[in-house]
Enzyme design. Structure first.
Site, mmCIF file in Angstrom:
data_model
loop_
_atom_site.group_PDB
_atom_site.id
_atom_site.type_symbol
_atom_site.label_atom_id
_atom_site.label_comp_id
_atom_site.label_asym_id
_atom_site.label_seq_id
_atom_site.Cartn_x
_atom_site.Cartn_y
_atom_site.Cartn_z
ATOM 1 N N VAL A 1 0.847 -1.196 0.000
ATOM 2 C CA VAL A 1 0.000 0.000 0.000
ATOM 3 C C VAL A 1 0.878 1.239 0.000
ATOM 4 C CG1 VAL A 1 -1.863 1.225 1.177
ATOM 5 C CG2 VAL A 1 -1.746 -1.288 1.303
ATOM 6 N N ASP A 2 0.784 2.041 -1.062
ATOM 7 C CA ASP A 2 1.568 3.278 -1.172
ATOM 8 C C ASP A 2 0.676 4.315 -1.843
ATOM 9 O OD1 ASP A 2 3.584 5.132 -1.154
ATOM 10 O OD2 ASP A 2 4.817 4.155 -2.682
ATOM 11 N N LEU A 3 -0.193 4.927 -1.048
ATOM 12 C CA LEU A 3 -1.273 5.761 -1.575
ATOM 13 C C LEU A 3 -1.096 7.215 -1.136
ATOM 14 C CD1 LEU A 3 -4.225 3.297 -0.889
ATOM 15 C CD2 LEU A 3 -3.294 3.901 -3.128
#
Length: 277
Positions: free
Chosen positions: A150-152
């Protein structure tokens, strides 16, 4: 997203307008930006497109240390937020796992295909233009991923755009038993522990680990779904195997990894430090 010099902008893009994907190059490295910001959303060394260039992106792969080496042979990894496609390229071409990437902005996907060596979809790769929350909340995707990355961050880089318990609960549902989630957070922000506690509230005490921040301020949090925390010696053995097999600088990660302390432990440490001053 690399958090170097990342600060909120005074002028914000309207929420219904997605920023354009822009490029820059320096010293043999190509960088992805959103809109007219200088902040780095991802990077690729032009002559070595399959390597992971940024420190924090390398550390996103620390989930390998939480899985036995025999489990590295195959699996399904899901990436939320494509960036410059570094992790997706690595998972697809180096790990050779089935890989799914979920990206909201079609311009980012187009830029990655044209400039960042993102291969076309095939039997092992599926790049989906979709909202990450909607994708993880879709019950058709539950119990499907062995690893969730997850890299949002948006172009304003004020913090993760999805960072609430409902979102992390859906992420937990997407993982198979024994699966691991890796999340990129601001490591030197007061919001870091709040984010980590939200993850812990979903995944459970003893199932969340943190890695100390990089020089740029990115801190990776790992969360397991029924994962047994390996002994330190086993972690070190796996780290050496990661370095040998995938050319990632994993051995130093071991000393930077810690189980998220319980709130009581945090208070005890704070009290002890206060007594010493």
């Amino acid at each position: 997203m690399d958090l170097l010099n990342a600060r909120p902008r005074k002028k914000k893009t309207p929420p219904d307008v997605l920023p354009s994907a822009t490029l820059s190059e320096f010293d043999g490295v190509r960088y992805l930006h959103l809109g007219d910001t200088p902040w780095v959303q991802g990077a690729m060394r032009i002559r070595k497109p399959q390597t992971l260039e940024l420190d924090y992106v390398q550390r996103m792969m620390a989930w390998l240390l939480l899985k036995p080496t025999a489990a590295w042979a195959q699996g399904h990894v899901v990436q939320l937020g494509l960036g410059a496609a570094a992790l997706t390229r690595f998972s697809h071409s180096v790990l050779r796992w089935r890989s799914t990437a979920v990206e909201l902005n079609p311009q980012v996907v187009a830029a990655c295909r044209q400039w960042f060596h993102l291969p076309p979809n095939d039997e092992r790769l599926n790049v989906v233009v979709a909202d990450a929350r909607a994708w993880v909340e879709d019950t058709l995707n539950w119990d499907s991923a062995d690893v969730l990355q997850v890299d949002l961050y948006d172009h304003d880089a004020a913090g993760p755009v999805l960072d609430d318990e409902d979102f992390y609960r859906a992420c937990h549902a997407v993982l198979t038993e024994g699966g691991v989630m890796a999340v990129n957070l601001f490591g030197r922000s007061a919001k870091f522990m709040k984010s980590a506690r939200r993850i812990e509230a979903v995944f459970g005490v003893g199932q969340v680990w943190k890695i100390s921040p990089t020089a740029e301020g990115n801190a990776i949090v790992l969360a397991g779904k029924g994962v047994d925390w390996p002994e330190r010696d086993e972690l070190q053995r796996r780290a050496e195997a990661v370095r040998e097999r995938f050319q990632l600088p994993a051995p130093p990660w071991v000393r930077l990894m810690r189980v998220l302390p319980t709130p009581r432990a945090v208070v005890a440490v704070d009290d002890a430090e206060e007594l010493m001053t």
